[in-house]
Write a protein that holds these residues in place. Sequence first.
Motif, PDB file in Angstrom:
ATOM      1  N   GLU A  72      19.700  86.052  95.795  1.00 18.10           N
ATOM      2  CA  GLU A  72      19.242  87.142  96.644  1.00 18.10           C
ATOM      3  C   GLU A  72      18.667  86.594  97.950  1.00 18.10           C
ATOM      4  N   ALA A  73      17.824  85.544  97.817  1.00 17.18           N
ATOM      5  CA  ALA A  73      17.211  84.942  99.002  1.00 17.18           C
ATOM      6  C   ALA A  73      18.276  84.367  99.926  1.00 17.18           C
ATOM      7  N   LYS A  74      19.246  83.707  99.316  1.00 16.71           N
ATOM      8  CA  LYS A  74      20.326  83.084 100.085  1.00 16.71           C
ATOM      9  C   LYS A  74      21.108  84.146 100.865  1.00 16.71           C
ATOM     10  N   MET A  75      21.396  85.275 100.189  1.00 21.46           N
ATOM     11  CA  MET A  75      22.149  86.335 100.846  1.00 21.46           C
ATOM     12  C   MET A  75      21.367  86.926 102.020  1.00 21.46           C
ATOM     13  N   LEU A  76      20.048  87.081 101.797  1.00 25.17           N
ATOM     14  CA  LEU A  76      19.222  87.665 102.848  1.00 25.17           C
ATOM     15  C   LEU A  76      19.208  86.747 104.070  1.00 25.17           C
ATOM     16  N   GLU A  77      19.156  85.468 103.801  1.00 27.20           N
ATOM     17  CA  GLU A  77      19.074  84.499 104.883  1.00 27.20           C
ATOM     18  C   GLU A  77      20.409  84.340 105.604  1.00 27.20           C
ATOM     19  N   GLU A  78      21.495  84.202 104.821  1.00 29.22           N
ATOM     20  CA  GLU A  78      22.778  83.877 105.421  1.00 29.22           C
ATOM     21  C   GLU A  78      23.544  85.113 105.912  1.00 29.22           C
ATOM     22  N   GLU A  79      23.461  86.203 105.129  1.00 30.01           N
ATOM     23  CA  GLU A  79      24.303  87.359 105.439  1.00 30.01           C
ATOM     24  C   GLU A  79      23.480  88.563 105.896  1.00 30.01           C
ATOM     25  N   ASN A  80      22.154  88.426 105.869  1.00 22.87           N
ATOM     26  CA  ASN A  80      21.287  89.546 106.189  1.00 22.87           C
ATOM     27  C   ASN A  80      21.547  90.738 105.277  1.00 22.87           C
ATOM     28  N   ILE A  81      21.707  90.452 103.989  1.00 22.87           N
ATOM     29  CA  ILE A  81      21.904  91.520 103.003  1.00 22.87           C
ATOM     30  C   ILE A  81      20.702  91.538 102.091  1.00 22.87           C
ATOM     31  N   ASP A  82      20.068  92.698 102.005  1.00 21.82           N
ATOM     32  CA  ASP A  82      18.930  92.836 101.091  1.00 21.82           C
ATOM     33  C   ASP A  82      19.484  93.178  99.712  1.00 21.82           C
ATOM     34  N   LEU A  83      19.817  92.135  98.974  1.00 20.33           N
ATOM     35  CA  LEU A  83      20.532  92.310  97.717  1.00 20.33           C
ATOM     36  C   LEU A  83      19.558  92.482  96.556  1.00 20.33           C
ATOM     37  N   THR A  84      19.866  93.419  95.668  1.00 20.21           N
ATOM     38  CA  THR A  84      19.119  93.548  94.420  1.00 20.21           C
ATOM     39  C   THR A  84      20.086  93.300  93.282  1.00 20.21           C
ATOM     40  N   ILE A  85      19.766  92.328  92.447  1.00 17.91           N
ATOM     41  CA  ILE A  85      20.642  92.058  91.306  1.00 17.91           C
ATOM     42  C   ILE A  85      20.003  92.628  90.059  1.00 17.91           C
TER      43      ILE A  85
END
Lengths: 432, 292
Positions: A72-85
């Motif tokens: 989730e952190a990686k996605m937020l940083e790299e893709e700017n996606i606030d992902l919830t798994i």
Amino acid sequence: MKKLLSLLLALCMVFALAACGSESTPAETEGAEPPAESTEPVSEEPVEAELTIMMSFPQFMDQWETYCRQFEAKMLEEENIDLTINLEMPSSGDYESVLQTRLTGDDAPDLFTLHSNNIQTYYEAGHLTDLTNEELAGKIYPDVAAMVTYNDMLLGVPIESQAWGPLYNKAIFEECGLEVPNTLDELRNVVEVLEANGYTPFMLAFQEQWVPQLMTALTLGGKVSGEVPDWVDRMNAGEGSYSEMEEIFDVIDLIMQHGTDRAMETGAEAGAAAFANGEAAMFVQGTWASGTIMSTNPDMQLGVFALPVNNNEDCTKINLSVSTTLAVHPSSDQMDLALKFANYVLDDEDSSALFESCSFNPLATCHTYEPASWVADANVYVTEGRSYKDLVLPSAVTDEQGRLLQEYYVGSVTKDDIITRLDEVYAQAIAG
Amino acid sequence: MGGSRRANLRLLLFCAPALIVYFVFKLIPAVSGIGYAMTDWNGLSQDYSFVLFDNFIAVFSDTYFWRSVWFTLKYVAVMVVVANVIALLLAVAIESRRRAKGVYRTIFYMPNMISMVIGGYMWMFIFTQVLYYMADNWGLTFLDHSWIGDPHYSFIAIIIVASWSTVGYLMIIYMAALQGVPADLLEAAQLAGANSRQCFFRVTLPMILPAVTICIFWTLNSGFQVFDVIYALTGGGPGRATQSVAMNIYEEAFRGNIRYGYATAKSTILFVIVMVITLIQLKVMKSREAEL
């Protein structure tokens, strides 16, 4: 009048709930856009997205939770996606029925785990995505990749691969001056020496049928790979019989007669804990029990050996299999993220730590950690070429083997009953 | 006219939530299930074909299924007697107390509020650890049996746990009925010289027969569908020695061969068996009630 009012209120609430339900659907589909937007500047508000992952190993809940948070952190940083798994881990006994219900109910999780033996069935039912062209495909060791490949398509990310055989307590073996047995006679000798020294040779934990079933997995595997390599093919063609395998009962009898008491009252976990506390010297279980064993007794010297079936050393081998495999469901509305997660499982930087913390065996080039002692034990057999690929039998047959062995243990069926019954079930399974 | 229609409508409205839930979650699946029973659907693939009555014919030669039916019948027979007798005894005992009725009622009802699966696991711990501890350390060797592994003892274990959790529910029904027995009838009987046992069997029991009907109906019905106790306690084992019909159906649908259609055929047959038996029971009991 009061009653009518309360009824109306109740109805209102029901409708309100229903309304909530229908509103949430568009909210989810909005999340499907992020891949397109990800190229925009990072200063934008992060796009929300959700992934549902179902896995069948609740014993590794913590490790996978952490890994999901990392992703989730990686996605937020790299893709700017606030992902919830949403990570769901039903207990392993119920896992398959829960998964099936979800798949048939059009409520498929984006990613889910399955046993590699079921890949063909699930693929034909349209529940698996081809991963051949993903980055991860190049990293998996060829032997392992072969086990999750069907029709030249890589259909899952292998997670748990096992090289396994019965476990033994190295400290007890050393104390009695014993070596790991390579033939049935040597195993008989081991049992004798252990009993002479006051140890119970085998831990028996038969409450759950899959544990006694492991004895058939190991003995059939050894016997088939060493002496009758075409047995499974002939069984599937309806031309073989379990009577050819009668020999496996020699070692099964030996185990059952020299084991701990109250086997039917001991579950797999309780058995592992008792084994860790030295109540028996050997335990027909797999390396997956190491978690419980090592947490019960961190000083345990755990070893793995190959179970002899007879006096032919060619039959004394280690079982090599891929069990848990992670698949991506083709109907995922977050396909891009789902694939990213699949790739992240074999990430060059983070994967090693995950696999090590779950004590999985290394199975891809990105895994660079020192395996645990019992894994190393088993790998010695593998490098010596003394391993075989886990037999793929119809799951109805596998289930039946476990149940019949329970009954065999309590004495309600005989060896011949088992052979007849298994032949019947096999015939039924290939007909259905 | 208009008034009674409105009253009917209002009554219907009150029933609507329960009816809708029953219709959507019980009736529709049950009816569509009969359709699936005629297919060879495996619960997974998107297409399947109709096989008409093949499944039903196959059920008749399925030894494991009939063995589980036999086991369930045994279970139901024992449960109907044991649970109802204990519940009635408890109800009478508590009703005859002057004080602290509420306390006892709550205590005996409590197990009913615990989910059967949790209760099952609790009892499993008792049967596999506590009893052995008592046998090993306190010399209570009569407890040293294979409570889960020996089919004979595991049947007793299942009955104990099942009664433990259902008795409280039945007890409440019996207590309500006992409170409805008119005091003047009992007094008259006593004056006529009836002893307490005669009072119970000649006056009280006939008066509470409607409650007996309901309780037996309920135990029969839930007994035939027994799943959670056995699942949590023995898992149907050793082998299939304690497998109930519901477990056999579950196994057919979700484990092993995953024959969904075939499993539905089995449950249709179970439905017919339960329906016939409960219809007979209701008919017999109702006619008894009418006499009085």
